[in-house]
Design a protein around this motif. Structure first.
Motif, PDB file in Angstrom:
ATOM      1  N   SER A   5       5.007  -6.578  -4.743  1.00  0.00           N
ATOM      2  CA  SER A   5       6.023  -5.649  -4.263  1.00  0.00           C
ATOM      3  C   SER A   5       5.449  -4.584  -3.334  1.00  0.00           C
ATOM      4  CB  SER A   5       6.758  -5.012  -5.438  1.00  0.00           C
ATOM      5  OG  SER A   5       5.869  -4.284  -6.237  1.00  0.00           O
ATOM      6  N   MET A   6       4.167  -4.344  -3.343  1.00  0.00           N
ATOM      7  CA  MET A   6       3.535  -3.387  -2.428  1.00  0.00           C
ATOM      8  C   MET A   6       3.274  -4.013  -1.061  1.00  0.00           C
ATOM      9  SD  MET A   6       2.906  -0.282  -3.520  1.00  0.00           S
ATOM     10  CE  MET A   6       1.577   0.257  -2.463  1.00  0.00           C
ATOM     11  N   VAL A   7       2.950  -5.294  -1.042  1.00  0.00           N
ATOM     12  CA  VAL A   7       2.624  -5.978   0.214  1.00  0.00           C
ATOM     13  C   VAL A   7       3.858  -5.990   1.113  1.00  0.00           C
ATOM     14  CG1 VAL A   7       1.942  -8.174   1.251  1.00  0.00           C
ATOM     15  CG2 VAL A   7       0.797  -7.360  -0.820  1.00  0.00           C
ATOM     16  N   GLY A   8       3.668  -5.574   2.362  1.00  0.00           N
ATOM     17  CA  GLY A   8       4.764  -5.528   3.323  1.00  0.00           C
ATOM     18  C   GLY A   8       5.406  -4.165   3.471  1.00  0.00           C
ATOM     19  N   LEU A   9       5.070  -3.225   2.566  1.00  0.00           N
ATOM     20  CA  LEU A   9       5.625  -1.887   2.698  1.00  0.00           C
ATOM     21  C   LEU A   9       4.998  -1.169   3.892  1.00  0.00           C
ATOM     22  CD1 LEU A   9       5.832  -0.621  -0.993  1.00  0.00           C
ATOM     23  CD2 LEU A   9       7.649  -1.569   0.438  1.00  0.00           C
ATOM     24  N   ARG A  30       8.758   3.410  -5.094  1.00  0.00           N
ATOM     25  CA  ARG A  30       9.307   3.906  -6.372  1.00  0.00           C
ATOM     26  C   ARG A  30      10.224   5.118  -6.195  1.00  0.00           C
ATOM     27  NH1 ARG A  30       4.082   1.815  -8.303  1.00  0.00           N
ATOM     28  NH2 ARG A  30       2.965   3.625  -7.546  1.00  0.00           N
ATOM     29  N   GLY A  31      11.017   5.139  -5.134  1.00  0.00           N
ATOM     30  CA  GLY A  31      11.968   6.233  -4.926  1.00  0.00           C
ATOM     31  C   GLY A  31      11.353   7.509  -4.393  1.00  0.00           C
ATOM     32  N   GLY A  32      10.110   7.465  -3.966  1.00  0.00           N
ATOM     33  CA  GLY A  32       9.449   8.642  -3.412  1.00  0.00           C
ATOM     34  C   GLY A  32       8.379   8.229  -2.429  1.00  0.00           C
TER      35      GLY A  32
END
Length: 72
Positions: A5-9, A30-32
């Motif tokens: 879920s972190m990859v591509g951010l 995570r909303g921040g």
């Protein structure tokens, strides 16, 4: 948060990232927004402060490998 879920951010460099340097990036997650230690992805070279980057690898809990999001 799992690794995938972190990859591509998308994030922004807040401390120069480069070979032999441990830089810093801020990523919206995570909303921040959170800071992560950052290394350049293979072939990325030096990435200056303010550059928009994409996370290509995540090493929990706080390390990412990044590449510039746009060609300069």
């Amino acid at each position: 948060m799992d690794d995938a879920s972190m990859v591509g951010l998308v994030g922004r460099v807040t401390g120069t990232v480069g070979p032999g340097l441990v830089g810093e990036v801020i990523v919206r997650v995570r909303g921040g927004a959170e800071h992560f230690l950052a290394h350049p992805a293979p072939g990325a070279g030096r990435i200056e402060c303010g550059t928009v980057v994409i996370v290509v690898e995540y090493l929990p809990p706080r390390t990412v490998y990044v590449s510039p999001a746009y060609d300069s």
